[in-house]
Motif scaffolding. Structure first.
Motif, short mmCIF file in Angstrom:
data_model
loop_
_atom_site.label_atom_id
_atom_site.label_comp_id
_atom_site.label_asym_id
_atom_site.label_seq_id
_atom_site.Cartn_x
_atom_site.Cartn_y
_atom_site.Cartn_z
N SER A 106 0.82 -1.20 0.00
CA SER A 106 0.00 0.00 0.00
C SER A 106 0.86 1.26 0.00
O SER A 106 0.58 2.22 -0.72
CB SER A 106 -0.94 0.01 1.21
N GLU B 197 -3.84 8.13 -9.89
CA GLU B 197 -5.12 7.66 -10.44
C GLU B 197 -4.93 7.30 -11.91
O GLU B 197 -4.41 8.09 -12.70
CB GLU B 197 -6.17 8.76 -10.32
N ASN C 55 -5.27 -9.36 -3.22
CA ASN C 55 -5.24 -8.17 -2.37
C ASN C 55 -4.58 -6.98 -3.05
O ASN C 55 -4.71 -5.85 -2.59
CB ASN C 55 -4.55 -8.47 -1.05
N ASN D 140 -5.60 -5.81 -5.70
CA ASN D 140 -6.75 -5.03 -6.16
C ASN D 140 -7.22 -4.06 -5.09
O ASN D 140 -7.47 -2.88 -5.35
CB ASN D 140 -7.90 -5.95 -6.57
N LEU D 141 -7.36 -4.55 -3.86
CA LEU D 141 -7.81 -3.68 -2.77
C LEU D 141 -6.77 -2.61 -2.47
O LEU D 141 -7.09 -1.43 -2.31
CB LEU D 141 -8.08 -4.50 -1.51
N THR E 32 -5.78 -0.78 -6.56
CA THR E 32 -6.87 -0.27 -7.38
C THR E 32 -7.87 0.50 -6.52
O THR E 32 -8.16 1.67 -6.76
CB THR E 32 -7.58 -1.41 -8.12
N ASN E 33 -8.40 -0.15 -5.49
CA ASN E 33 -9.34 0.54 -4.61
C ASN E 33 -8.66 1.63 -3.79
O ASN E 33 -9.24 2.67 -3.53
CB ASN E 33 -10.03 -0.46 -3.67
N GLY E 34 -7.41 1.37 -3.40
CA GLY E 34 -6.72 2.33 -2.55
C GLY E 34 -6.26 3.59 -3.28
O GLY E 34 -6.38 4.69 -2.75
N GLY F 201 -6.61 4.00 -7.04
CA GLY F 201 -7.16 4.18 -8.38
C GLY F 201 -6.24 3.71 -9.48
O GLY F 201 -6.42 4.09 -10.65
N LYS G 214 -4.53 1.11 -12.20
CA LYS G 214 -5.12 0.15 -13.13
C LYS G 214 -4.22 -1.07 -13.21
O LYS G 214 -3.09 -0.99 -13.67
CB LYS G 214 -5.28 0.78 -14.51
#
Length: 429
Positions: A126, A135, A148, A150-151, A154-156, A158, A160
């Motif tokens: 992270s 982003e 993980n 992805n979390l 991507t989610n954290g 933005g 790709k």
């Protein structure tokens, strides 16, 4: 922008502009505050009466704590209850740097940063995202990867996630990595995870040479590349001919356009999943103390703004273990247990009958291996049947079953695959 961030940016730009350009906007804006409360607290260190720190202190100068907790620890209260620095404790940072060098002989004579402590590897990934990913920024990961990401990325942030093919003809697909690096765009963030989760694969010595050469070729073409080495399962290698070193050992002085970032820690290496301590280490060709100090300061600033600091108690216990005369032998014993389980998997899968239902993907290291079920067999149906009828747990990954042999006793390896075989036969009817 805060002047302290600008000062760090100026240093990075002067030392290596490619590294500066690889930073995200967050990475450019972040800094470790040397002024304000932290700076004033540092100024007051050693004073007779210190009313700066947000901790509670007993009249005798020791950290205030509960006996019901301290009585269970058997460790100096200062090493357990006080905050650790956001950079990590200086003693464990230096010790981990030394241990990285011991495990990776190719690092001899090379200059790289002191590790910055994180709350284990997920937090480390992270924080790398914080430092490198804006982003919409692409991050190149193998098509078989830890979900993980992805979390965290991507989610954290933005980012790709763009996948490259991991295997071709039962070997690593180096050409796929090259194609991903040479695609449009000058800034590339490449993630390498060896031993790989979920497949349990690490490159051979020859594959590692080809991989490093591919990254160098892309850098020489003008690509600016941050290579994130997720070394969560480092050291768990079970076959001859597999490269025993982290890619970081070869990449940290490869080219001025290649920033190598090592994310590692004792979680899997030392069997301390709940301790939540990890590290981020940087390396780049021509990197010096000033450049690395700037990157360390930015990373510690990101950590401070996110979790403040990693566990002091965990860092203290780990350092004591690293200094124990029995530490090396204890690790060898655990690795031998893992080797035996791996060997049991290999021996069991020699049975030709399993080909009726599934085939293993390449594996040689780590905690896991994967089997690909035949097209007429629904993986999710097999997974549920294994639980309900055979009391066997596996992970379904889009037609693959991931097997964590790390968690299975040697005696249970054959029954595990026998159960999978039987469930597959039922589902295929």
């Amino acid at each position: 922008m805060n002047p302290q961030a600008q000062e760090l940016n100026n240093t990075i730009q002067q030392k290596n502009n490619a590294v500066f350009e690889l930073l995200s906007q967050r990475g450019k804006n972040i800094f470790f505050p040397k002024k304000g409360i932290l700076g004033q607290s540092a100024d007051a260190k050693g004073t007779k009466i210190n009313a700066t720190i947000g901790t509670a202190i007993e009249d005798d100068g020791t950290p205030m704590h509960l006996e019901s907790i301290s009585s269970k620890l058997g460790i100096d209260s200062k090493l357990a209850f006080l905050y650790a620095p956001s950079f990590g404790r200086p003693d464990i940072r230096k010790r981990w740097q030394t241990m990285i060098a011991e495990k990776n002989p190719s690092l001899k004579g090379k200059v790289y940063s002191l590790p910055v402590a994180t709350s284990a590897l997920t937090h480390g990934i992270s924080m790398v995202g914080y430092m490198l990913l804006d982003e919409g920024q692409e991050i190149l990961v193998p098509n078989l990867y830890w979900g993980n990401y992805n979390l965290a990325l991507t989610n954290g942030y933005g980012a790709k996630v763009v996948t490259y093919n991991l295997f071709k003809n039962n070997a690593m697909d180096i050409a796929a990595v090259e194609a991903a690096l040479m695609a449009e765009g000058d800034k590339k963030v490449l993630l390498l995870n060896f031993p790989n989760n979920p497949t349990g694969y690490s490159p051979t010595v020859e594959e590692m040479k080809q991989l490093v050469a591919t990254i160098k070729k892309a850098a020489e073409s003008g690509k600016k590349i941050a290579v994130v080495c997720d070394d969560a399962y480092f050291g768990l290698v079970y076959e001859q001919g597999v490269d025993l070193q982290s890619p970081f050992a070869y990449l940290c002085d490869l080219h001025e356009n290649v920033l190598a970032v090592k994310v590692d820690g004792p979680t899997k290496e030392d069997y301390v999943w709940g301790f939540r301590v990890g590290f981020i280490t940087y390396g780049v060709k021509g990197g010096d103390a000033d450049l690395y100090a700037a990157l360390e300061n930015k990373t510690a600033g990101a950590v401070r703004g996110n979790i403040s600091n990693a566990s002091n108690l965990s860092q203290s216990l780990l350092l004591q273990a690293f200094e124990s005369p029995t530490y090396a032998d204890e690790k060898k014993a655990k690795l031998q247990t893992m080797q035996q389980r791996y060997n049991a998997v290999k021996e069991t899968l020699k049975d030709e009958k399993y080909k009726e239902c599934f085939a293993p993907l390449p594996y040689n290291s780590g905690y896991f291996m994967c089997i690909k079920l035949n097209e007429n067999i629904d993986a999710e149906a097999v997974r549920m049947l294994l639980i309900e009828k055979y009391s066997i747990g596996t992970i379904n990954l889009n037609g693959l079953l991931r097997i964590a042999f790390s968690a299975v006793a040697e005696k249970d390896i054959k029954p595990l695959f026998e159960g999978i075989y039987a469930a597959c036969k039922e589902v295929a009817k």
